[in-house]
Enzyme design. Structure first.
Site, PDB file in Angstrom:
ATOM      1  N   ILE A   1       0.787  -1.229   0.000  1.00 17.88           N
ATOM      2  CA  ILE A   1       0.000   0.000   0.000  1.00 17.88           C
ATOM      3  C   ILE A   1       0.816   1.274   0.000  1.00 17.88           C
ATOM      4  CG2 ILE A   1      -2.372  -0.418   0.733  1.00 17.88           C
ATOM      5  CD1 ILE A   1      -1.451  -0.501   3.588  1.00 17.88           C
TER       6      ILE A   1
ATOM      7  N   GLU B   1       4.996   3.216   0.276  1.00 15.53           N
ATOM      8  CA  GLU B   1       6.419   3.169   0.548  1.00 15.53           C
ATOM      9  C   GLU B   1       6.852   4.584   0.864  1.00 15.53           C
ATOM     10  OE1 GLU B   1       8.767   1.179  -2.332  1.00 15.53           O
ATOM     11  OE2 GLU B   1      10.606   1.594  -1.223  1.00 15.53           O
ATOM     12  N   GLY B   2       7.447   4.745   2.006  1.00 11.73           N
ATOM     13  CA  GLY B   2       7.918   6.069   2.390  1.00 11.73           C
ATOM     14  C   GLY B   2       9.408   6.039   2.596  1.00 11.73           C
ATOM     15  N   ALA B   3       9.876   7.015   3.343  1.00 12.06           N
ATOM     16  CA  ALA B   3      11.317   7.153   3.543  1.00 12.06           C
ATOM     17  C   ALA B   3      11.877   6.029   4.417  1.00 12.06           C
ATOM     18  CB  ALA B   3      11.621   8.504   4.161  1.00 12.06           C
TER      19      ALA B   3
ATOM     20  N   VAL C   1       5.072  -0.503   3.271  1.00 12.06           N
ATOM     21  CA  VAL C   1       3.845  -0.799   4.006  1.00 12.06           C
ATOM     22  C   VAL C   1       2.968  -1.750   3.176  1.00 12.06           C
ATOM     23  CG1 VAL C   1       1.826   0.197   5.163  1.00 12.06           C
ATOM     24  CG2 VAL C   1       3.973   1.488   5.090  1.00 12.06           C
TER      25      VAL C   1
ATOM     26  N   ASP D   1       7.020  15.626  11.377  1.00 10.93           N
ATOM     27  CA  ASP D   1       6.830  15.378   9.946  1.00 10.93           C
ATOM     28  C   ASP D   1       5.344  15.362   9.591  1.00 10.93           C
ATOM     29  OD1 ASP D   1       7.595  14.948   7.306  1.00 10.93           O
ATOM     30  OD2 ASP D   1       7.881  12.796   7.545  1.00 10.93           O
TER      31      ASP D   1
HETATM   32  P1  ADP Z   1       7.224   6.399   5.925  1.00  5.89           P
HETATM   33  O1  ADP Z   1       7.961   6.675   7.181  1.00  5.89           O
HETATM   34  O2  ADP Z   1       7.978   5.451   5.077  1.00  5.89           O
HETATM   35  O3  ADP Z   1       6.744   7.644   5.234  1.00  5.89           O
HETATM   36  P2  ADP Z   1       4.434   5.887   6.629  1.00  5.89           P
HETATM   37  O4  ADP Z   1       4.099   5.348   7.972  1.00  5.89           O
HETATM   38  O5  ADP Z   1       4.135   7.330   6.385  1.00  5.89           O
HETATM   39  O6  ADP Z   1       5.959   5.534   6.336  1.00  5.89           O
HETATM   40  O7  ADP Z   1       3.709   5.010   5.528  1.00  5.89           O
HETATM   41  C1  ADP Z   1       3.875   5.244   4.142  1.00  5.89           C
HETATM   42  C2  ADP Z   1       2.527   5.223   3.438  1.00  5.89           C
HETATM   43  O8  ADP Z   1       1.895   3.932   3.638  1.00  5.89           O
HETATM   44  C3  ADP Z   1       1.517   6.237   3.976  1.00  5.89           C
HETATM   45  O9  ADP Z   1       1.632   7.497   3.356  1.00  5.89           O
HETATM   46  C4  ADP Z   1       0.190   5.550   3.656  1.00  5.89           C
HETATM   47  O10 ADP Z   1      -0.181   5.789   2.307  1.00  5.89           O
HETATM   48  C5  ADP Z   1       0.504   4.070   3.828  1.00  5.89           C
HETATM   49  N1  ADP Z   1       0.147   3.660   5.207  1.00  5.89           N
HETATM   50  C6  ADP Z   1       0.888   3.785   6.320  1.00  5.89           C
HETATM   51  N2  ADP Z   1       0.258   3.315   7.410  1.00  5.89           N
HETATM   52  C7  ADP Z   1      -0.940   2.878   6.987  1.00  5.89           C
HETATM   53  C8  ADP Z   1      -2.093   2.287   7.655  1.00  5.89           C
HETATM   54  N3  ADP Z   1      -2.116   2.100   8.972  1.00  5.89           N
HETATM   55  N4  ADP Z   1      -3.157   1.970   6.886  1.00  5.89           N
HETATM   56  C9  ADP Z   1      -3.131   2.193   5.558  1.00  5.89           C
HETATM   57  N5  ADP Z   1      -2.118   2.755   4.879  1.00  5.89           N
HETATM   58  C10 ADP Z   1      -1.020   3.080   5.570  1.00  5.89           C
HETATM   59 MG    MG Z   2       5.253   8.971   5.800  1.00  4.79          MG
END
Ligand code: ADP
Ligand code: MG
EC number: 2.7.11.22
Length: 294
Positions: free
Chosen positions: A10, A12-14, A18, A127
């Site tokens: 779903i 991928e972030g930094a 996920v 952030d």
């Molecule tokens: P990062 O630190 O890599 O940015 P995030 O926790 O922001 O990680 O997660 C990256 C993306 O994954 C989010 O922008 C969102 O789209 C998706 N995501 C993260 N957590 C959830 C969740 N609990 N349910 C659904 N989507 C999620």
């Molecule tokens: Mg994020």
């Protein structure tokens, strides 16, 4: 990991990938965030520990995404979160522009409650941005991605790296290289998010760090020590000079927003961090924005 069946990727972030997954026994749908462990000899990465610590301290708020479980996996860790349908970045992308004021108000209200909760627990998120504000299937907003959160010490004695917060939402003190900062960085980001909801596009879309400062200055005017005395002590203050620019009234920047909304926005987007309106106070101020969603 065996207790989960992966349904798809779903996000991928930094800091990790996920996945959407289903608990084999209970059928519960969760989001699994894999955090890589780069050097095993260092143990669990600080990044992950910070995220876990911050989340555990905030697990009681309905406005913070719930961490259900943490377990080791391969050379890393997996965090299992309640599954959320979407995020605010996606909502803004797909919305009819601009978002109706009632929608702006209810998102803002939930964001402020979550931020007030974090700040009351001495957690600075660092952030806040639309992609880190998740939206449930019932439209509830919850703050996620505490990868950068740091337990804030009230005596302000700790030094932090200023490379926090995605550029567009980064507070001016960080852009000037501040190593000591506080809740104010989150309140600036709240202002940027509110402006983006009203505007339908980012308020300060800088393409690099200097241009980011230019974007802010173009609207708020050049910061002077008269309005922001502490600016002279910031590491990069003398390194960067800009030609004198007067502020542009917010009603010219966002001509469709109500005067009440602009008044509140102006209380977040202030140069001196300490003058920005506190998240706990903001809930009261939202009354002036008129009815939100039921
Ligand atoms: P990062 O630190 O890599 O940015 P995030 O926790 O922001 O990680 O997660 C990256 C993306 O994954 C989010 O922008 C969102 O789209 C998706 N995501 C993260 N957590 C959830 C969740 N609990 N349910 C659904 N989507 C999620
Ligand atoms: Mg994020």
């Amino acid at each position: 990991m065996d207790q989960y069946c992966i349904l798809g990727r779903i996000g991928e972030g930094a800091h990790g990938v996920v996945f959407k997954a289903k608990h084999v026994e209970t059928g519960e749908i969760v989001a699994l965030k894999k955090v890589a462990l780069r050097r095993l000899e260092d143990g669990i990465p600080n990044q992950a520990l910070r995220e876990i610590k911050a989340l555990q301290e905030t697990e009681d708020s309905p406005y913070v995404v719930q961490l259900k479980a943490v377990f080791p996996h391969g050379a890393g860790l997996v965090l299992a979160f309640e599954f959320m349908l979407s995020d605010l970045a996606e909502v803004v992308r797909h919305a009819q522009r601009p978002l109706a004021q009632a929608h702006v108000k209810s998102y803002l209200q939930m964001l402020l409650k979550g931020v007030a909760f974090c700040h009351a627990n001495n957690i600075v998120h660092r952030d806040l941005k639309p992609a880190n504000l998740l939206i449930s299937s019932s439209g509830q907003l919850k703050i996620a991605d505490f990868g950068l959160a740091r337990i804030f010490s009230p005596d302000g004695s700790r030094l932090y790296t200023h490379q926090v917060a995605t550029r567009w939402y980064r507070a001016p003190e960080l852009l000037y290289g501040a190593c000591q900062y506080d809740q104010g960085v989150d309140l600036w980001a709240v202002g940027c998010i509110m402006g983006e909801l009203l505007n339908g596009s980012p308020l300060f879309p800088g393409e690099n760090d200097i241009e980011q400062l230019c974007c802010v200055l173009r609207i708020l005017g050049t910061p002077s020590p008269k309005v922001w005395p502490e600016i002279t002590e910031l590491p990069d203050y003398k390194k960067i000079s800009f030609k004198e620019q007067a502020p542009v009234p917010l009603e010219e920047v966002l001509p469709d927003a109500s005067p009440q909304a602009l008044d509140l926005l102006g209380q977040f987007l202030l140069y001196p961090p300490r003058q920005r309106i506190a998240a706990s106070q903001e809930s009261a101020c939202l009354g002036v924005l008129g009815p939100g969603l039921p």
